[in-house]
Design a protein around this motif. Structure first.
Motif, PDB file in Angstrom:
ATOM      1  N   HIS A  13       0.814  -1.310  -0.272  1.00 42.51           N
ATOM      2  CA  HIS A  13       0.055  -0.027   0.110  1.00 42.51           C
ATOM      3  C   HIS A  13       0.888   1.189   0.229  1.00 42.51           C
ATOM      4  O   HIS A  13       0.679   2.021  -1.004  1.00 42.51           O
ATOM      5  CB  HIS A  13      -1.114  -0.159   1.030  1.00 42.51           C
ATOM      6  N   GLY A  17       0.850   4.259  -3.009  1.00 41.26           N
ATOM      7  CA  GLY A  17       0.774   5.509  -2.766  1.00 41.26           C
ATOM      8  C   GLY A  17       2.236   6.367  -2.937  1.00 41.26           C
ATOM      9  O   GLY A  17       1.622   7.437  -3.683  1.00 41.26           O
ATOM     10  N   GLY A  61      -6.973   8.843  -5.614  1.00 36.44           N
ATOM     11  CA  GLY A  61      -5.589   8.025  -5.908  1.00 36.44           C
ATOM     12  C   GLY A  61      -6.877   7.101  -4.187  1.00 36.44           C
ATOM     13  O   GLY A  61      -6.357   5.761  -4.503  1.00 36.44           O
ATOM     14  N   VAL A  62      -7.026   8.157  -3.507  1.00 39.25           N
ATOM     15  CA  VAL A  62      -7.397   8.126  -2.060  1.00 39.25           C
ATOM     16  C   VAL A  62      -8.787   7.124  -2.466  1.00 39.25           C
ATOM     17  O   VAL A  62      -9.103   6.372  -1.432  1.00 39.25           O
ATOM     18  CB  VAL A  62      -7.627   9.252  -1.895  1.00 39.25           C
ATOM     19  N   ALA A  65      -8.616   3.625  -3.364  1.00 33.77           N
ATOM     20  CA  ALA A  65      -8.123   2.842  -2.435  1.00 33.77           C
ATOM     21  C   ALA A  65      -8.577   2.657  -0.863  1.00 33.77           C
ATOM     22  O   ALA A  65      -8.673   1.342  -0.747  1.00 33.77           O
ATOM     23  CB  ALA A  65      -6.772   3.722  -1.423  1.00 33.77           C
ATOM     24  N   PHE A  76      -1.618   3.406   2.749  1.00 34.69           N
ATOM     25  CA  PHE A  76      -1.688   4.160   1.260  1.00 34.69           C
ATOM     26  C   PHE A  76      -1.755   5.891   0.698  1.00 34.69           C
ATOM     27  O   PHE A  76      -0.982   6.684   0.722  1.00 34.69           O
ATOM     28  CB  PHE A  76      -3.033   4.030  -0.238  1.00 34.69           C
ATOM     29  N   ALA A  77      -2.340   6.557   2.059  1.00 34.59           N
ATOM     30  CA  ALA A  77      -2.409   8.171   1.920  1.00 34.59           C
ATOM     31  C   ALA A  77      -0.927   8.354   2.631  1.00 34.59           C
ATOM     32  O   ALA A  77      -0.261   9.755   2.554  1.00 34.59           O
ATOM     33  CB  ALA A  77      -3.455   8.049   3.180  1.00 34.59           C
ATOM     34  N   GLU A  80       1.715   7.692  -0.418  1.00 33.68           N
ATOM     35  CA  GLU A  80       1.360   9.083  -1.880  1.00 33.68           C
ATOM     36  C   GLU A  80       1.684  10.514  -1.324  1.00 33.68           C
ATOM     37  O   GLU A  80       2.360  10.789  -1.808  1.00 33.68           O
ATOM     38  CB  GLU A  80      -0.295   9.184  -1.631  1.00 33.68           C
TER      39      GLU A  80
END
Length: 101
Positions: A13, A17, A61-62, A65, A76-77, A80
């Motif tokens: 993840h 990200g 993207g968020v 996810a 993930f965040a 990112e």
């Protein structure tokens, strides 16, 4: 809450990200490149469009996810954010070194 996450198990993840964060930075770098080369004057419309596209990439993207794996949203965040801010730090450092000569 963050300490309860399985950080070692969230490596995928975080990496995905970070890649999305790097992709989100590309429009900003593309809008900045002609200005730094001296081939173009400052174009506020291009800059604002680049900011909008970068924001859209980060938001999509968020959202993706969140829909695909809610448990991996926070890692993930974080990835990112690290990818986007890392690219910003790298390009800023390069510019300071290049323009400082």
């Amino acid at each position: 809450m963050l300490s309860a996450l399985d950080w070692p198990g969230s490596t995928v993840h975080i990496v995905i990200g970070a890649l999305v964060g790097l992709v989100a930075f590309v429009p900003l770098a593309a809008a900045l490149a002609p200005v730094l080369k001296g081939t173009n004057r400052v174009n506020m419309v291009a800059g604002m469009l680049a900011i909008g596209v970068s924001f859209a990439v980060l938001l999509v993207g968020v959202f993706a996810a969140y829909l695909l794996d809610r448990g991996g949203l926070v890692p993930f965040a974080v990835g990112e954010m690290c990818g986007f801010v890392g690219a910003l730090v790298v390009i800023s450092t390069v510019l300071v070194v290049m323009l400082g000569k």
